[in-house]
Write a protein that holds these residues in place. Structure first.
Motif, PDB file in Angstrom:
ATOM      1  N   ILE A   1      32.411  27.349  59.907  1.00  0.00           N
ATOM      2  CA  ILE A   1      32.161  27.186  58.468  1.00  0.00           C
ATOM      3  C   ILE A   1      30.978  26.256  58.189  1.00  0.00           C
ATOM      4  O   ILE A   1      30.109  26.555  57.368  1.00  0.00           O
ATOM      5  CB  ILE A   1      33.423  26.632  57.770  1.00  0.00           C
ATOM      6  CG1 ILE A   1      34.536  27.676  57.819  1.00  0.00           C
ATOM      7  CG2 ILE A   1      33.115  26.254  56.321  1.00  0.00           C
ATOM      8  CD1 ILE A   1      35.867  27.161  57.289  1.00  0.00           C
ATOM      9  N   GLY A   2      30.948  25.136  58.884  1.00  0.00           N
ATOM     10  CA  GLY A   2      29.857  24.185  58.662  1.00  0.00           C
ATOM     11  C   GLY A   2      28.506  24.807  58.959  1.00  0.00           C
ATOM     12  O   GLY A   2      27.518  24.562  58.256  1.00  0.00           O
ATOM     13  N   GLN A   3      28.453  25.632  60.011  1.00  0.00           N
ATOM     14  CA  GLN A   3      27.192  26.292  60.357  1.00  0.00           C
ATOM     15  C   GLN A   3      26.841  27.367  59.328  1.00  0.00           C
ATOM     16  O   GLN A   3      25.681  27.527  58.954  1.00  0.00           O
ATOM     17  CB  GLN A   3      27.287  26.870  61.778  1.00  0.00           C
ATOM     18  CG  GLN A   3      27.323  25.760  62.845  1.00  0.00           C
ATOM     19  CD  GLN A   3      27.556  26.289  64.249  1.00  0.00           C
ATOM     20  OE1 GLN A   3      28.390  27.173  64.454  1.00  0.00           O
ATOM     21  NE2 GLN A   3      26.850  25.740  65.223  1.00  0.00           N
ATOM     22  N   ALA A   4      27.856  28.101  58.861  1.00  0.00           N
ATOM     23  CA  ALA A   4      27.596  29.144  57.860  1.00  0.00           C
ATOM     24  C   ALA A   4      27.090  28.524  56.554  1.00  0.00           C
ATOM     25  O   ALA A   4      26.130  29.017  55.946  1.00  0.00           O
ATOM     26  CB  ALA A   4      28.869  29.951  57.613  1.00  0.00           C
ATOM     27  N   VAL A   5      27.718  27.430  56.125  1.00  0.00           N
ATOM     28  CA  VAL A   5      27.267  26.746  54.909  1.00  0.00           C
ATOM     29  C   VAL A   5      25.824  26.278  55.086  1.00  0.00           C
ATOM     30  O   VAL A   5      24.966  26.475  54.209  1.00  0.00           O
ATOM     31  CB  VAL A   5      28.189  25.558  54.567  1.00  0.00           C
ATOM     32  CG1 VAL A   5      27.586  24.703  53.456  1.00  0.00           C
ATOM     33  CG2 VAL A   5      29.578  26.061  54.159  1.00  0.00           C
ATOM     34  N   ALA A   6      25.546  25.669  56.249  1.00  0.00           N
ATOM     35  CA  ALA A   6      24.199  25.141  56.495  1.00  0.00           C
ATOM     36  C   ALA A   6      23.162  26.248  56.406  1.00  0.00           C
ATOM     37  O   ALA A   6      22.095  26.075  55.799  1.00  0.00           O
ATOM     38  CB  ALA A   6      24.148  24.455  57.860  1.00  0.00           C
ATOM     39  N   ILE A   7      23.452  27.396  57.006  1.00  0.00           N
ATOM     40  CA  ILE A   7      22.489  28.502  57.005  1.00  0.00           C
ATOM     41  C   ILE A   7      22.271  29.034  55.591  1.00  0.00           C
ATOM     42  O   ILE A   7      21.134  29.291  55.178  1.00  0.00           O
ATOM     43  CB  ILE A   7      22.958  29.620  57.964  1.00  0.00           C
ATOM     44  CG1 ILE A   7      22.768  29.165  59.414  1.00  0.00           C
ATOM     45  CG2 ILE A   7      22.207  30.922  57.707  1.00  0.00           C
ATOM     46  CD1 ILE A   7      23.342  30.118  60.445  1.00  0.00           C
ATOM     47  N   CYS A   8      23.343  29.175  54.825  1.00  0.00           N
ATOM     48  CA  CYS A   8      23.192  29.680  53.447  1.00  0.00           C
ATOM     49  C   CYS A   8      22.338  28.732  52.603  1.00  0.00           C
ATOM     50  O   CYS A   8      21.443  29.160  51.863  1.00  0.00           O
ATOM     51  CB  CYS A   8      24.560  29.870  52.797  1.00  0.00           C
ATOM     52  SG  CYS A   8      25.488  31.271  53.471  1.00  0.00           S
ATOM     53  N   LEU A   9      22.605  27.429  52.737  1.00  0.00           N
ATOM     54  CA  LEU A   9      21.849  26.469  51.929  1.00  0.00           C
ATOM     55  C   LEU A   9      20.395  26.407  52.381  1.00  0.00           C
ATOM     56  O   LEU A   9      19.475  26.275  51.566  1.00  0.00           O
ATOM     57  CB  LEU A   9      22.512  25.087  51.998  1.00  0.00           C
ATOM     58  CG  LEU A   9      23.969  25.043  51.497  1.00  0.00           C
ATOM     59  CD1 LEU A   9      24.491  23.614  51.521  1.00  0.00           C
ATOM     60  CD2 LEU A   9      24.093  25.649  50.100  1.00  0.00           C
ATOM     61  N   TYR A  10      20.202  26.496  53.701  1.00  0.00           N
ATOM     62  CA  TYR A  10      18.831  26.540  54.214  1.00  0.00           C
ATOM     63  C   TYR A  10      18.068  27.712  53.597  1.00  0.00           C
ATOM     64  O   TYR A  10      16.928  27.564  53.153  1.00  0.00           O
ATOM     65  CB  TYR A  10      18.841  26.668  55.736  1.00  0.00           C
ATOM     66  CG  TYR A  10      17.515  27.127  56.296  1.00  0.00           C
ATOM     67  CD1 TYR A  10      16.415  26.275  56.320  1.00  0.00           C
ATOM     68  CD2 TYR A  10      17.344  28.431  56.771  1.00  0.00           C
ATOM     69  CE1 TYR A  10      15.190  26.705  56.806  1.00  0.00           C
ATOM     70  CE2 TYR A  10      16.126  28.868  57.255  1.00  0.00           C
ATOM     71  CZ  TYR A  10      15.048  28.002  57.276  1.00  0.00           C
ATOM     72  OH  TYR A  10      13.835  28.430  57.741  1.00  0.00           O
ATOM     73  N   GLU A  11      18.716  28.878  53.569  1.00  0.00           N
ATOM     74  CA  GLU A  11      18.044  30.065  53.025  1.00  0.00           C
ATOM     75  C   GLU A  11      17.671  29.858  51.552  1.00  0.00           C
ATOM     76  O   GLU A  11      16.615  30.299  51.094  1.00  0.00           O
ATOM     77  CB  GLU A  11      18.942  31.289  53.184  1.00  0.00           C
ATOM     78  CG  GLU A  11      18.375  32.577  52.600  1.00  0.00           C
ATOM     79  CD  GLU A  11      17.119  33.072  53.323  1.00  0.00           C
ATOM     80  OE1 GLU A  11      17.149  33.134  54.575  1.00  0.00           O
ATOM     81  OE2 GLU A  11      16.113  33.371  52.654  1.00  0.00           O
ATOM     82  N   LEU A  12      18.539  29.150  50.823  1.00  0.00           N
ATOM     83  CA  LEU A  12      18.265  28.948  49.393  1.00  0.00           C
ATOM     84  C   LEU A  12      17.047  28.053  49.155  1.00  0.00           C
ATOM     85  O   LEU A  12      16.322  28.236  48.182  1.00  0.00           O
ATOM     86  CB  LEU A  12      19.496  28.350  48.694  1.00  0.00           C
ATOM     87  CG  LEU A  12      20.640  29.336  48.481  1.00  0.00           C
ATOM     88  CD1 LEU A  12      21.852  28.634  47.891  1.00  0.00           C
ATOM     89  CD2 LEU A  12      20.186  30.481  47.557  1.00  0.00           C
ATOM     90  N   VAL A  13      16.831  27.071  50.020  1.00  0.00           N
ATOM     91  CA  VAL A  13      15.676  26.187  49.823  1.00  0.00           C
ATOM     92  C   VAL A  13      14.479  26.633  50.654  1.00  0.00           C
ATOM     93  O   VAL A  13      13.379  26.118  50.485  1.00  0.00           O
ATOM     94  CB  VAL A  13      15.990  24.711  50.192  1.00  0.00           C
ATOM     95  CG1 VAL A  13      17.181  24.209  49.382  1.00  0.00           C
ATOM     96  CG2 VAL A  13      16.241  24.549  51.675  1.00  0.00           C
ATOM     97  N   ARG A  14      14.716  27.592  51.546  1.00  0.00           N
ATOM     98  CA  ARG A  14      13.711  27.995  52.524  1.00  0.00           C
ATOM     99  C   ARG A  14      12.374  28.352  51.883  1.00  0.00           C
ATOM    100  O   ARG A  14      11.333  27.811  52.240  1.00  0.00           O
ATOM    101  CB  ARG A  14      14.227  29.197  53.302  1.00  0.00           C
ATOM    102  CG  ARG A  14      13.264  29.776  54.319  1.00  0.00           C
ATOM    103  CD  ARG A  14      13.868  31.039  54.900  1.00  0.00           C
ATOM    104  NE  ARG A  14      12.995  31.593  55.916  1.00  0.00           N
ATOM    105  CZ  ARG A  14      11.964  32.385  55.646  1.00  0.00           C
ATOM    106  NH1 ARG A  14      11.682  32.672  54.399  1.00  0.00           N
ATOM    107  NH2 ARG A  14      11.217  32.868  56.625  1.00  0.00           N
ATOM    108  N   SER A  15      12.437  29.264  50.945  1.00  0.00           N
ATOM    109  CA  SER A  15      11.178  29.768  50.393  1.00  0.00           C
ATOM    110  C   SER A  15      10.527  28.738  49.478  1.00  0.00           C
ATOM    111  O   SER A  15       9.368  28.869  49.116  1.00  0.00           O
ATOM    112  CB  SER A  15      11.436  31.051  49.614  1.00  0.00           C
ATOM    113  OG  SER A  15      12.373  30.778  48.601  1.00  0.00           O
TER     114      SER A  15
END
Lengths: 250, 250
Positions: free
Chosen positions: A153-167
């Motif tokens: 879960i912690g990794q999934a949350v991290a990846i989703c949030l990363y994608e949101l700020v990525r661009s």
């Protein structure tokens, strides 16, 4: 990350953890939220109420302290205008539209401009249940392997949030060093050529047999101006040592 | 994730965990590797040898079992032609080019088309040390908040691997020349370092004052494998001449 470059409304995202069993996973989610600048954490029926002290929430105690606790998904998402579920999508009977994270993130960001968005993560063992999914407008999937789709879960949350700020992150333009001039490169070639002659290297084959080949070798170094100066210093010193340190020819 | 859409050469990525303290973090990294289809895990001086049984490696026991253990970064990356460090980049004195993950990932994928690439993650407390960084060609940064830049290792690994598979980029054209491996580059650094010592260069300032600065200078040459072989021949010959040609010490 420069604050100014963040898409508008990211603070309206609510990370909603549903029926999470391990409090360390709640702490890890909070840590990722702190890393990427999200503040609103909501937990629905957590298995272990001690999550507010989770040691995994490094640098995220304020996120955990302000976390809101709910007894139903309906309550947790009541003030949100868009509700998105995350899924490993191993089940075939999904009734929802399913986007990959990269495809769904722009839609999510767009909605954040006008209202709160809930992003739901299910429990470690079962993910989001069908009852939870009924609250969702659509689903997001992180593109994992079919054979091993289930993420921490912690990794999934991290990846989703990363994608949101990525661009939103400014395109990195590494500072390019000023390149060496042709004259500087040529001096290095000539210094090195003298060394090759003095050391007896030039008779060897294969390898560098003439000045042209050596020039190409040196050009391929793509030297910066500071590095070119360093190399000149190195080669001069070696040449000096070879000359003065040699035994006198008999 | 459809196998066919994976960029070519992803199996050549080596995830290298340096001086990791918590075995659960090694397990979490392995889990993310399994999620995204990466198999080669290398650990350098792990604090706790029990990591192979880490319970956090859900669905990733084969990654942990086949993990290779090394006692130095140099050994762990010796067969890699590109070595990339990850950093929170809070220090101002970084000597390396620094890319955001989104900007660096395409470069990394391109290199995977022609050789092994090592992706280094430092320890929980300190990240990669300066000595570790001297083995790196360039650095990657996940765009976290300036106020809370330090990520959990398992989450950082997961985000990096996600980014690598995120865009089903078409297979990158392999570079024309096969790049030199880190081991070959290291041999050149060591040969040149001996020459600098023997010539008396090292006392000079400014310039190259230690092996770490020299390693960075040599890495910036971005040598191809054939050019690396040529440089080794050149440096060996010069060293031989300097040694045998010198007057006997009295």
């Amino acid at each position: 990350m420069a604050r100014a470059s963040r898409p508008a409304g990211l603070e309206r995202l609510c990370v909603v953890l549903v029926a999470t069993r391990n409090p360390l996973n709640i702490g890890a989610a909070a840590r990722a939220m702190s890393n990427f600048g999200f503040a609103t954490l909501r937990v629905v029926n957590p298995f272990d109420p001690s999550y507010r002290e989770a040691r995994s929430a490094v640098g995220a105690s304020s996120v955990l302290e302000s976390a809101e606790q709910f007894s139903s998904v309906a309550d947790a998402v009541a003030d949100c205008s868009l509700v998105i579920g995350t899924t490993a999508a191993t089940r075939r009977d999904l009734q929802h539209r399913l986007y990959t994270l990269a495809a769904g993130a722009p839609l999510l960001r767009k909605s954040l401009a006008s209202g709160r968005v809930a992003l739901l993560f299910g429990s470690e063992k079962t993910g989001l249940r069908n009852e939870d999914l009924t609250h969702c407008h659509w689903l997001l999937r992180i593109p994992t392997r079919t054979q091993q789709p289930s993420m921490n879960i912690g990794q999934a949350v991290a990846i989703c949030l990363y994608e949101l700020v990525r661009s939103a992150a400014p395109a990195a333009k590494p500072e390019k060093q000023k390149p060496a001039t042709a004259g500087e490169t040529e001096r290095i070639s000539l210094l090195l050529f003298d060394l090759l002659k003095a050391s007896g290297y030039l008779g060897r084959r294969p390898g560098i047999t003439d000045l042209e080949k050596l020039r190409r070798l040196v050009r391929r170094m793509n030297l910066s101006a500071p590095d070119a100066a360093t190399w000149q210093g190195i080669l001069r010193k070696i040449a000096w040592k070879m000359e003065t340190g040699n035994a006198p020819k008999s």
